[in-house]
Design an enzyme around this catalytic site. Structure first.
Site, PDB file in Angstrom:
ATOM      1  N   HIS A 199      30.551 -21.658  14.910  1.00  0.00           N
ATOM      2  CA  HIS A 199      31.260 -20.735  15.786  1.00  0.00           C
ATOM      3  C   HIS A 199      30.924 -20.998  17.255  1.00  0.00           C
ATOM      4  CE1 HIS A 199      33.340 -18.151  13.025  1.00  0.00           C
ATOM      5  NE2 HIS A 199      32.248 -17.864  12.337  1.00  0.00           N
ATOM      6  N   CYS A 255      35.204 -22.927  18.389  1.00  0.00           N
ATOM      7  CA  CYS A 255      36.169 -22.231  19.241  1.00  0.00           C
ATOM      8  C   CYS A 255      35.666 -22.198  20.684  1.00  0.00           C
ATOM      9  CB  CYS A 255      36.379 -20.807  18.747  1.00  0.00           C
ATOM     10  SG  CYS A 255      37.100 -20.679  17.095  1.00  0.00           S
TER      11      CYS A 255
END
EC number: 3.4.22.-
Length: 417
Positions: A199, A255
């Site tokens: 992430h 991301c």
């Protein structure tokens, strides 16, 4: 702030646990004795993960060297992506000014002839609402490719995943230590790789060094207790210290990762392969380049985009779209130059928005290296649920990015690790 103590043998910076009287080096395994003074206490958060078979002595982070690799280097096939764009698309920005820290001699840097070293991080966030299914596969595929195609010794690859024993989990402390190890005592001719799959996020910039006003971050497995890793920290640890003649490649599949290395220049490429360099040097004058080395960063998406964790490219196994595209482009011979590699990666990532084309990537080439590897990693994997596939696609089209410490002709500079 965490207290660093140099190893008494190899001088590797070590994070000192609270109340420690000795600490074992993760690299050379030597013990360093610590005087029991209050000023040596660390204010770091305790690790939320128990260490099995631990003694009363403090835990250390150990990276035992694996066995040597049996794989050899294979030649690349010709690439259809090696055509440069028209001359009507010149660089928008002039080459960067000389670094105040750069004392490199004139001329091109030396070719890779020294040590090869890599840090590979795959974070799956198991048993949490943030769980990702493809990051462990990404890490295993990246390690396999580095050994097979680029002759990285297995003993020089540090793997941080939740599949390993807890002392090698991708915690904030472990990732920070691994980054210090990556650049430790590097010399001209060395080739370094940092790969992260997990992430990413962003947060408000607090020191005025970001063009868009946001810092990019990576989330370790213990980010809820120990915090995130900010791009400023990454730049200060593995970019700015890099000396002349050393080459670092960062491959970050997360991301909001477009400028996560905080490099001065970002390559803006359209879908036809035309490009220009965007200047991201801070207006404050803060130096974000190297001390003479070269840094290239391939990231999963732009700062305002998200990256897909999906089974649509392989047809069965979950992977990060960017990591899959990066490895596939190299294996299919599209990695001759930085421009051809980036162009091929973008073409592959676009395929995840067309399910039929995504299937063809595996079915057309029966002996494809990556599909074969994924089959070995996940034997008997069944086709994913249709609804699950759709939900994993990013809402905004994901565009892999390339950034560097200096602007260069992307279709002329050969790519190598």
């Amino acid at each position: 702030m965490l207290l660093l103590v140099d190893c008494s043998s190899c001088r590797t910076p070590l994070h000192l646990p609270p109340g420690a009287t000795r600490i074992r080096c993760a690299i050379c395994h030597a013990f360093t004795l610590i005087a029991p003074e209050p000023r040596l206490q660390s204010h770091a958060s305790a690790s939320p993960f128990p260490f099995p078979n631990s003694s009363p002595a403090p835990s250390t982070f150990i990276y035992p060297p694996p066995t040597p690799s049996p794989y050899t280097h294979a030649p690349h096939a010709p690439s259809p992506f090696n055509h440069a764009p028209p001359d009507s698309y010149p660089f928008t920005h002039a080459p960067p000014a000389s670094s105040p820290f750069n004392h490199a001699p004139p001329g091109p840097p030396p070719p890779v002839h020294g040590q090869k070293r890599a840090v590979i991080v795959g974070v799956s966030y198991k048993n949490t609402k943030d769980e990702l299914k493809g990051c462990i596969n990404d890490a295993n595929c990246m390690k396999f490719m580095l050994m097979k195609r680029f002759q990285f010794p297995e003993s020089c690859i540090l793997m941080l995943t939740e599949e390993a024993d807890p002392m090698r989990w991708p915690t904030k402390n472990n990732i920070t230590m691994a980054m210090h190890w990556l650049v430790l005592s590097c010399k001209p001719g060395d080739s370094l790789v940092f790969h992260f799959s997990g992430h990413g996020n962003n947060q408000m910039d607090d020191n005025g060094d970001e063009v868009d006003g946001f810092d990019e971050t990576l989330l370790p497995v213990d980010h809820r207790t120990s915090g995130v890793i900010v791009d400023d920290e990454i730049n200060a640890t593995i970019v700015r210290p890099l000396p002349y003649g050393v080459k670092l490649h960062a491959i970050v599949d997360a991301c909001h990762s477009g400028t996560v290395m905080d490099l001065p220049y970002l390559c803006r490429m359209d879908r036809l392969g035309n490009y220009e360099w965007e200047d991201h040097r801070p207006k404050t004058g803060m130096w974000k380049g190297t001390s003479g080395g070269e840094v290239f960063s391939f990231t999963g998406c732009d700062d305002d985009q998200t990256s897909a964790d999906t089974p649509q490219l392989s047809g069965s196994a979950w992977t990060g779209a960017m990591t899959y595209a990066f490895i596939q482009a190299i294996e299919r011979g599209h990695g001759m130059t930085y421009g051809s590699l980036l162009n091929a990666m973008r073409s592959t990532v676009h395929e995840i928005f067309d399910k039929n084309k995504g299937r063809e990537l595996v079915e057309v080439g029966g002996a494809d290296f990556l599909s074969t590897l994924l089959g070995l990693l996940i034997l008997g994997a069944s086709p994913p649920d249709e609804e699950e596939e759709v939900n994993q696609a990013p809402q905004k089209t994901q565009e892999p990015q390339l950034s560097a410490n200096e602007a260069f002709a992307v279709y002329e500079k050969p790519f190598s690790l």
